[in-house]
Design a protein around this motif. Structure first.
Motif, PDB file in Angstrom:
ATOM      1  N   TYR A 266       0.922  -1.187  -0.106  1.00 44.91           N
ATOM      2  CA  TYR A 266       0.048   0.093   0.042  1.00 44.91           C
ATOM      3  C   TYR A 266       0.899   1.287   0.084  1.00 44.91           C
ATOM      4  N   SER A 267       0.701   1.997  -1.067  1.00 42.48           N
ATOM      5  CA  SER A 267       1.669   3.405  -1.072  1.00 42.48           C
ATOM      6  C   SER A 267       0.614   4.714  -1.079  1.00 42.48           C
ATOM      7  N   THR A 268       1.176   5.312  -0.472  1.00 45.92           N
ATOM      8  CA  THR A 268       0.491   6.829  -0.268  1.00 45.92           C
ATOM      9  C   THR A 268       1.463   7.866  -0.374  1.00 45.92           C
ATOM     10  N   VAL A 269       0.910   8.610  -1.517  1.00 47.88           N
ATOM     11  CA  VAL A 269       1.400  10.070  -1.413  1.00 47.88           C
ATOM     12  C   VAL A 269       0.444  10.956  -1.239  1.00 47.88           C
ATOM     13  N   GLN A 270       0.823  11.865  -0.043  1.00 53.55           N
ATOM     14  CA  GLN A 270      -0.051  12.945   0.343  1.00 53.55           C
ATOM     15  C   GLN A 270       0.477  14.222   0.148  1.00 53.55           C
ATOM     16  N   ASN A 271      -0.313  15.040  -0.636  1.00 54.83           N
ATOM     17  CA  ASN A 271       0.187  16.594  -0.823  1.00 54.83           C
ATOM     18  C   ASN A 271      -0.948  17.272  -0.642  1.00 54.83           C
ATOM     19  N   TRP A 272      -1.644  17.280   0.345  1.00 52.36           N
ATOM     20  CA  TRP A 272      -2.783  18.237   0.394  1.00 52.36           C
ATOM     21  C   TRP A 272      -2.127  19.607   0.933  1.00 52.36           C
ATOM     22  N   TYR A 273      -3.369  20.689   1.039  1.00 53.84           N
ATOM     23  CA  TYR A 273      -2.730  21.846   1.257  1.00 53.84           C
ATOM     24  C   TYR A 273      -2.360  22.110   2.610  1.00 53.84           C
ATOM     25  N   PRO A 274      -1.051  22.571   2.697  1.00 55.21           N
ATOM     26  CA  PRO A 274      -0.229  22.576   4.002  1.00 55.21           C
ATOM     27  C   PRO A 274      -0.671  23.913   4.662  1.00 55.21           C
ATOM     28  N   GLY A 275      -1.369  24.952   4.221  1.00 54.65           N
ATOM     29  CA  GLY A 275      -1.585  26.121   4.873  1.00 54.65           C
ATOM     30  C   GLY A 275      -0.455  27.051   4.046  1.00 54.65           C
ATOM     31  N   ASP A 276      -0.751  28.294   4.435  1.00 50.02           N
ATOM     32  CA  ASP A 276       0.361  29.333   3.625  1.00 50.02           C
ATOM     33  C   ASP A 276       1.264  29.373   4.580  1.00 50.02           C
ATOM     34  N   LYS A 277       2.253  30.395   4.281  1.00 49.37           N
ATOM     35  CA  LYS A 277       3.613  30.593   4.886  1.00 49.37           C
ATOM     36  C   LYS A 277       3.723  30.810   6.209  1.00 49.37           C
ATOM     37  N   ASN A 278       2.419  31.295   6.573  1.00 43.68           N
ATOM     38  CA  ASN A 278       2.337  31.807   7.931  1.00 43.68           C
ATOM     39  C   ASN A 278       1.694  30.731   8.832  1.00 43.68           C
ATOM     40  N   GLY A 279       1.404  29.554   8.207  1.00 47.58           N
ATOM     41  CA  GLY A 279       0.508  28.747   8.858  1.00 47.58           C
ATOM     42  C   GLY A 279      -0.816  28.724   9.131  1.00 47.58           C
ATOM     43  N   LYS A 280      -1.293  29.688   8.308  1.00 47.44           N
ATOM     44  CA  LYS A 280      -2.876  29.699   8.402  1.00 47.44           C
ATOM     45  C   LYS A 280      -3.444  28.836   7.093  1.00 47.44           C
ATOM     46  N   GLY A 281      -4.522  28.219   7.805  1.00 48.11           N
ATOM     47  CA  GLY A 281      -5.383  27.224   6.905  1.00 48.11           C
ATOM     48  C   GLY A 281      -4.416  25.969   6.861  1.00 48.11           C
ATOM     49  N   GLY A 282      -4.890  25.061   5.852  1.00 50.64           N
ATOM     50  CA  GLY A 282      -4.635  23.769   5.659  1.00 50.64           C
ATOM     51  C   GLY A 282      -5.363  22.809   6.349  1.00 50.64           C
ATOM     52  N   ILE A 283      -4.900  21.459   5.919  1.00 56.24           N
ATOM     53  CA  ILE A 283      -5.821  20.426   6.113  1.00 56.24           C
ATOM     54  C   ILE A 283      -5.417  19.542   7.468  1.00 56.24           C
ATOM     55  N   TYR A 284      -6.200  19.191   8.311  1.00 53.02           N
ATOM     56  CA  TYR A 284      -5.941  18.386   9.284  1.00 53.02           C
ATOM     57  C   TYR A 284      -5.970  16.912   8.753  1.00 53.02           C
ATOM     58  N   ILE A 300       2.393  -7.367   4.799  1.00 52.41           N
ATOM     59  CA  ILE A 300       1.781  -6.289   4.546  1.00 52.41           C
ATOM     60  C   ILE A 300       2.922  -5.175   4.353  1.00 52.41           C
ATOM     61  N   SER A 301       2.988  -4.174   3.313  1.00 49.96           N
ATOM     62  CA  SER A 301       4.038  -3.126   3.354  1.00 49.96           C
ATOM     63  C   SER A 301       3.133  -1.873   3.003  1.00 49.96           C
ATOM     64  N   TRP A 302       3.632  -0.815   4.094  1.00 49.38           N
ATOM     65  CA  TRP A 302       3.171   0.434   4.055  1.00 49.38           C
ATOM     66  C   TRP A 302       4.313   1.204   3.391  1.00 49.38           C
ATOM     67  N   THR A 303       4.081   2.086   2.354  1.00 50.27           N
ATOM     68  CA  THR A 303       5.159   3.006   2.040  1.00 50.27           C
ATOM     69  C   THR A 303       4.281   4.513   2.010  1.00 50.27           C
ATOM     70  N   GLN A 304       4.772   5.411   2.706  1.00 50.04           N
ATOM     71  CA  GLN A 304       4.078   6.702   2.596  1.00 50.04           C
ATOM     72  C   GLN A 304       4.974   7.887   2.328  1.00 50.04           C
ATOM     73  N   VAL A 305       4.613   8.658   1.410  1.00 48.02           N
ATOM     74  CA  VAL A 305       5.453  10.185   1.223  1.00 48.02           C
ATOM     75  C   VAL A 305       4.461  11.180   1.708  1.00 48.02           C
ATOM     76  N   GLU A 306       4.720  11.829   2.939  1.00 48.82           N
ATOM     77  CA  GLU A 306       3.645  12.695   3.546  1.00 48.82           C
ATOM     78  C   GLU A 306       4.619  14.225   3.109  1.00 48.82           C
ATOM     79  N   THR A 307       3.773  14.932   2.227  1.00 49.77           N
ATOM     80  CA  THR A 307       4.523  16.244   2.213  1.00 49.77           C
ATOM     81  C   THR A 307       3.422  17.515   2.678  1.00 49.77           C
ATOM     82  N   GLY A 308       2.007  17.019   2.667  1.00 52.64           N
ATOM     83  CA  GLY A 308       1.167  18.021   2.725  1.00 52.64           C
ATOM     84  C   GLY A 308       0.495  18.082   4.136  1.00 52.64           C
ATOM     85  N   SER A 309      -0.707  18.728   4.051  1.00 52.39           N
ATOM     86  CA  SER A 309      -1.515  18.835   5.348  1.00 52.39           C
ATOM     87  C   SER A 309      -0.675  19.788   6.328  1.00 52.39           C
TER      88      SER A 309
END
Lengths: 481, 437
Positions: A266-284, A300-309
């Motif tokens: 199972y592989s995940t690449v997650q790149n949801w909106y991380p909020g702006d440069k001042n930390g406003k908004g973004g996904i939980y 079972i093998s998990w691979t994840q690349v988490e860059t967003g949120s």
């Protein structure tokens, strides 16, 4: 009339006014969460009675639970009564050409090297008639059906294969497992369902189809993957393109069941909106992912690349119940600006000679906080269990933090468990070496980070690995100097 | 509701003892504050992350409902059990947490001022009052408060500036549980002046077969450039309960080394909290636990790097047999300002039986980027290849095993700088390891 009564009265009469508990014409549930909301969702999706009961039991458990406070993250309290828990898929405004798309978004696409057609699909531009994504999807579907592989939306599965759903739903992540899993169980809108029959090796990465067909899966997604005896499947979730989602809270649940000799990747690449440069908004992003190696020799093998949120709370876990079963966890978590990530895994060794491997690479830049939290548990009967964990953190800049919280609980004397962790920054000599050879500093950092994450990125399917590499560089853009 | 009721069982137990303390001395405000704060929070239960694996409050509730001070007429002969061959020390003896001038050595080593805490409290000793609680200011652990609330006696030791004290100062703590179960709470304060060098040994022992509970705090304030060594040794009965907290505050360029040996005890909890609050500090932490029977040891260590250019090194090893349970939690904090910190941590365990358990949690929390920090943790059994190698050379299975275990333990022991103590510990451990096979 007391104030409480008044509110109650208002509330009940309001309900009557719209009559949504019986009449299901409306496409959107009113704000807030109550038993009626759960009933509404269930009715809307024409679900059988047992599933409604299942949802309700989850809801009742959720009501009694408290939001977890132990993760190493801080965020303003979520008002669970201020969320619309169900609305029919939004009709996106159709754009006529890519020129109308936000230029910043297009620039990102360019950097990621996403094809023009793909870009159109992602931004909601009407797709050219020549490339008919629907027909492509159908071709895939036919091919899979030939082998007996079931791959469809969750709602479809409830209707077409109720016996499978009933048997496995909640078997890995019980309804009351944790606060967010309970919430998801009560109100999940849709998701995907995948069944690989005995002895079948799924011929394609299940992402291909997924990416074409099911982009808008929503806020409370439910995924159930069942790999029957001696089957194999590689499943991909998410995509490298930035997702501009309006929903602030995401609470998904993924369950994987691996029977004897089965293997699930199972592989995940997650790149949801991380909020702006001042930390406003973004996904939980509060996700519960768990797989059970129920049969002997399963994997079972998990691979994840988490860059967003903005905030990530995620622990893909493996329960190694079958003898000789294997669990793997490969993770890259990159945080920049004011992002916070608390992620890791759990490996529960129950069966004999079970093996697990954890490789976690964290990169924090800007003002972000990045935590690894993991548990390796070897039960009394788990003879000959073996675990290797490695969690490295890379710090860029002196405003960010990297934290490690590994829990290692061993109850068997034959277990061999190793854990190692390091924290450091990119060496100045490394950067110097690159700049000396004409590579500018930013590319040098990207190069070094990619090398650092290589062990994990190598686990990703080919097409994804390339995109993920570019994504890493992109996330860290502007964090040097 | 039930939670409050549970708290009250223990609190009611020590209320009497608290009320009997002399409230005319100015020190009593410390005790009063701690008491009030403790009444609010209560003692920790297993839901508390820090006490997740060690339910010591339950023990207090079930076995020490009155927190009795106990009384004692210990014979000087008992001390012989604690004598370490060839080790010349300046001896301070505490029976049930109260200083015994008859059993202790008279006079003071050169460059050292020793007063027992009861005396310092009665005299309103200014040095004592100003430094008390300084090293533990940030710690809100409930057992620390419990100790403060009931603290009456202990050692107040001040090492003068530039003094080099060659003779180790040994603090012997004897709990006399021959007549009744008892709760003792000694409180020690050590101030090591600038450029001084000193070594301290804490040795805990229990006499008698009733239950004994020790809740001891030692605060160590290490001055600039000072070198301080602290050895802690517990060879209690397996019926003794022990919570020992060492709070250390280090100033610039100081070196602090801690050695903790746990060889028995029903439940032993060793807390070691070091604030590395000056540039160029060095901190060494060594720990060894060799346990069998129904024993439980919990080592909690925390190093807080506050200033740049400091170094810390931690090595804890454990051998667990029978139903022994080991817990290790090592925290390393590196604050934003503490650039160029090097921090290393290692925890290694061997489980010899299927009923022994280890829960370990090595934890790094880092806010500075230009650092080198690492931790490693292993749990396993003896290397089959090594065993085979030795057996192929004619060693019996048992002696091969004990040789390998001994080699495993020696990595910690070889850091002990006092030769007679090292020999003493080696003999205890090798005897223990042979006995098992």
């Amino acid at each position: 009339m007391s104030k409480d009564d008044q509110i109650l009265e208002e509330f009940t009469s309001k309900e009557y006014e719209h009559g949504w508990s019986t009449d299901i014409e409306s496409d959107q549930a009113p704000k807030g969460l109550s038993e009626d909301t759960v009933r509404f969702i269930s009715a809307k999706k024409e679900e059988p009675e047992w599933l409604l009961e299942w949802r309700l039991s989850a809801f009742r458990k959720w009501q009694k639970m408290k939001e977890p406070k132990w993760p190493n993250v801080t965020y303003p309290a979520v008002d669970y009564q201020d969320i619309i828990y169900y609305s029919a898929p939004k009709q996106k405004k159709q754009l006529d050409s890519l020129d109308e798309v936000d230029p910043e978004l297009r620039e990102t696409f360019e950097k990621l090297g996403i094809s023009l057609e793909e870009q159109k699909r992602l931004t909601g531009v009407a797709v050219d008639a020549v490339i008919d994504s629907v027909s492509v999807a159908t071709t895939f579907k036919d091919k899979l059906a030939e082998l007996g592989v079931i791959f469809c939306s969750f709602s479809e599965a409830v209707k077409e294969h109720p016996e499978l759903v009933k048997k496995y739903l909640g078997s890995v992540v019980p309804v009351g497992d944790n606060y967010f899993a309970a919430l998801n169980s009560a109100v999940f809108s849709d998701g995907s369902f995948c069944y690989i029959p005995k002895g079948v090796r799924c011929p394609m990465e299940l992402s291909t189809y997924f990416r074409i067909n099911a982009a808008n899966t929503g806020q409370f997604e439910r995924t159930l993957i069942i790999a029957d005896d001696a089957s194999y499947v590689s499943y991909l979730e998410g995509c490298t393109a930035p997702q501009r989602d309006e929903n602030q809270l995401h609470a998904a649940v993924v369950e994987i069941y691996a029977a004897k000799d089965a293997e699930v990747k199972y592989s995940t690449v997650q790149n949801w909106y991380p909020g702006d440069k001042n930390g406003k908004g973004g996904i939980y992003n509060f996700v519960t992912k768990r797989g059970i190696c129920a049969g002997d020799n399963s994997k079972i093998s998990w691979t994840q690349v988490e860059t967003g949120s903005a905030v990530t709370w995620k622990y893909p876990s493996c329960i190694l119940k079958g003898d000789n079963s294997t669990g793997e966890f490969y993770s890259v978590a990159v945080t920049n600006n004011y992002q916070q990530a608390d992620t890791g895994t759990k490996m529960i060794h129950i069966g004999k000679n079970t093996k697990s491997r954890i490789v976690s690479k964290g990169v924090s830049a800007g003002h972000s906080q990045n935590s690894y939290r993991g548990q390796v548990q070897v039960m009394k009967r788990a003879e000959g269990a073996r675990n290797f964990s490695q969690c490295d953190s890379l710090l860029m800049g002196n405003q960010c933090g990297a934290h490690t919280f590994p829990y290692i609980d061993i109850e068997n004397s034959t277990a061999q468990v190793e854990h190692e962790a390091t924290t450091s920054k990119i060496g100045e000599d490394q950067i110097f070496y690159c700049t000396q050879r004409g590579i500018d500093e930013e590319s040098a950092v990207a190069l070094i980070v990619n090398g650092y994450c290589k062990e994990v990125l190598n686990q990703l399917p080919m097409e994804f690995a390339v995109e993920a590499q570019k994504l890493l560089a992109l996330t860290l853009e502007g964090s040097v100097g | 509701m039930s939670e409050v009721a549970e708290r009250n069982i223990v609190l009611a137990g020590f209320n009497d003892r608290f009320e009997n303390l002399d409230d005319s001395v100015s020190f009593h405000t410390h005790r009063r504050d701690a008491y009030d704060s403790l009444c609010e929070t209560g003692l920790p239960h297993i839901k508390n992350e820090e006490y997740k694996y060690t339910n010591i409050t339950k023990v207090l509730e079930s076995k020490f409902s009155t927190l009795d001070k106990g009384n004692s007429d210990i014979e000087p002969a008992v001390l012989e059990k604690m004598t370490i061959d060839g080790l010349d020390v300046h001896k301070l003896v505490f029976v049930n947490g109260i200083f015994s001038s008859e059993l202790s050595d008279n006079g003071m080593p050169e460059g050292v001022k020793i007063i027992n805490v009861a005396q310092a409290v009665a005299d309103d000793n200014e040095r004592f009052l100003t430094n008390f609680g300084k090293a533990s200011a940030t710690n809100d652990d409930a057992f620390l408060k419990l100790n403060t609330a009931l603290s009456e006696d202990g050692a107040f030791i001040e090492v003068e500036k530039n003094a080099i004290v060659s003779k180790p100062i040994a603090l012997f703590f004897i709990n006399d549980a021959s007549k009744q179960s008892l709760y003792s709470s000694a409180r020690n304060l050590i101030i090591a002046g600038e450029n001084s060098q000193s070594t301290f040994l804490q040795y805990y022992m229990t006499e008698g077969n009733e239950h004994s509970f020790t809740n001891v705090i030692t605060e160590v304030i290490v001055g600039e450039n000072a070198h301080t060594n602290l050895y802690k040794l517990k060879n209690n009965k397996n019926s003794a309960y022990h919570i020992g907290t060492t709070q250390v505050h280090q100033s610039k360029s100081s070196v602090f080394s801690s050695y903790t040996f746990t060889l028995s005890g029903a439940i032993v909890r060793n807390n070691l909290n070091v604030a590395s609050d000056g540039e160029g500090c060095e901190t060494h932490m060594f720990g060894l636990y060799v346990l069998d029977g129904n024993t439980h040891v919990d080592n909690h260590t925390a190093v807080d790097h506050i200033k740049p250019n400091s170094y810390s090194n931690e090595l804890y090893k454990g051998i667990l047999d029978d139903n022994a349970k080991g817990v290790f939690n090592g925290k390393v904090f590196v604050r934003q300002e503490a650039q160029k910190t090097n921090a290393f941590q290692s925890n290694k365990n061997i489980l010899l039986s299927d009923t022994s358990v280890i829960n370990t949690k090595p934890q790094l929390e880092i806010w500075a980027d230009d650092v080198k920090c690492s931790h490693g943790c292993t749990t396993g059994q003896l290397d089959e290849d090594a065993l085979f190698y030795l057996r192929a050379r004619g060693l019996s299975k048992d002696s091969a095993r004990s040789l390998l275990l001994y080699a495993f333990a020696i990595e910690v022991l070889e850091n002990v700088k006092i030769e007679p103590l090292k020999v003493y510990l080696e003999s205890i451990i090798s005897e223990r390891l042979h006995k098992d096979f």
